[in-house]
Scaffold this motif. Structure first.
Motif, PDB file in Angstrom:
ATOM      1  N   ARG A 263       0.841  -1.207   0.000  1.00  0.00           N
ATOM      2  CA  ARG A 263       0.000   0.000   0.000  1.00  0.00           C
ATOM      3  C   ARG A 263       0.872   1.250   0.000  1.00  0.00           C
ATOM      4  NH1 ARG A 263      -3.658  -0.999   4.961  1.00  0.00           N
ATOM      5  NH2 ARG A 263      -3.163  -3.177   4.802  1.00  0.00           N
ATOM      6  N   ARG A 264       1.910   1.249   0.847  1.00  0.00           N
ATOM      7  CA  ARG A 264       2.822   2.401   0.896  1.00  0.00           C
ATOM      8  C   ARG A 264       3.528   2.585  -0.445  1.00  0.00           C
ATOM      9  NH1 ARG A 264       3.608   0.514   6.123  1.00  0.00           N
ATOM     10  NH2 ARG A 264       5.367  -0.768   5.488  1.00  0.00           N
TER      11      ARG A 264
ATOM     12  N   ARG B  63       4.305   5.530  -5.597  1.00  0.00           N
ATOM     13  CA  ARG B  63       4.319   5.554  -7.065  1.00  0.00           C
ATOM     14  C   ARG B  63       3.324   6.575  -7.600  1.00  0.00           C
ATOM     15  NH1 ARG B  63       4.346  -0.083  -6.450  1.00  0.00           N
ATOM     16  NH2 ARG B  63       2.133  -0.186  -6.967  1.00  0.00           N
ATOM     17  N   GLN B  64       2.170   6.710  -6.951  1.00  0.00           N
ATOM     18  CA  GLN B  64       1.149   7.653  -7.411  1.00  0.00           C
ATOM     19  C   GLN B  64       1.605   9.101  -7.206  1.00  0.00           C
ATOM     20  OE1 GLN B  64      -2.279   6.340  -5.190  1.00  0.00           O
ATOM     21  NE2 GLN B  64      -2.964   5.024  -6.855  1.00  0.00           N
ATOM     22  N   ARG B  65       2.420   9.348  -6.188  1.00  0.00           N
ATOM     23  CA  ARG B  65       2.900  10.700  -5.911  1.00  0.00           C
ATOM     24  C   ARG B  65       4.009  11.122  -6.862  1.00  0.00           C
ATOM     25  NH1 ARG B  65       3.298   9.715   0.457  1.00  0.00           N
ATOM     26  NH2 ARG B  65       1.092   9.851   0.932  1.00  0.00           N
TER      27      ARG B  65
END
Length: 50
Positions: free
Chosen positions: A41-42, A47-49
Motif C-alpha cells: 500500500r505504501r 508511485r502515485q505521488r
C-alpha cells in the motif's frame, strides 16, 4: 470480529488484518477488505505521488 489473514494481490504474501484495523476501516466507511499488504500500500501511494 477476529483477526483475518489476507493474501496481498501484489506480492502474494499473507498479512493479518487486525480487529483494530477492521474497526478503523468500518468507521471510515470502507466496505471492502484491503487487497494489499501495508508495505505494498505504501509503495503504491509513493508511485502515485511520483
Amino acid at each position: 470480529m477476529a483477526d483475518r489473514e489476507i493474501v496481498c494481490k501484489d506480492c502474494g504474501e499473507t498479512f493479518i488484518f487486525t480487529e483494530g484495523e477492521q474497526e478503523f476501516f468500518r468507521e471510515k466507511g470502507f466496505e471492502n477488505d484491503p487487497v494489499r499488504c501495508p508495505s505494498c500500500r505504501r509503495a503504491k501511494k509513493q508511485r502515485q505521488r511520483d
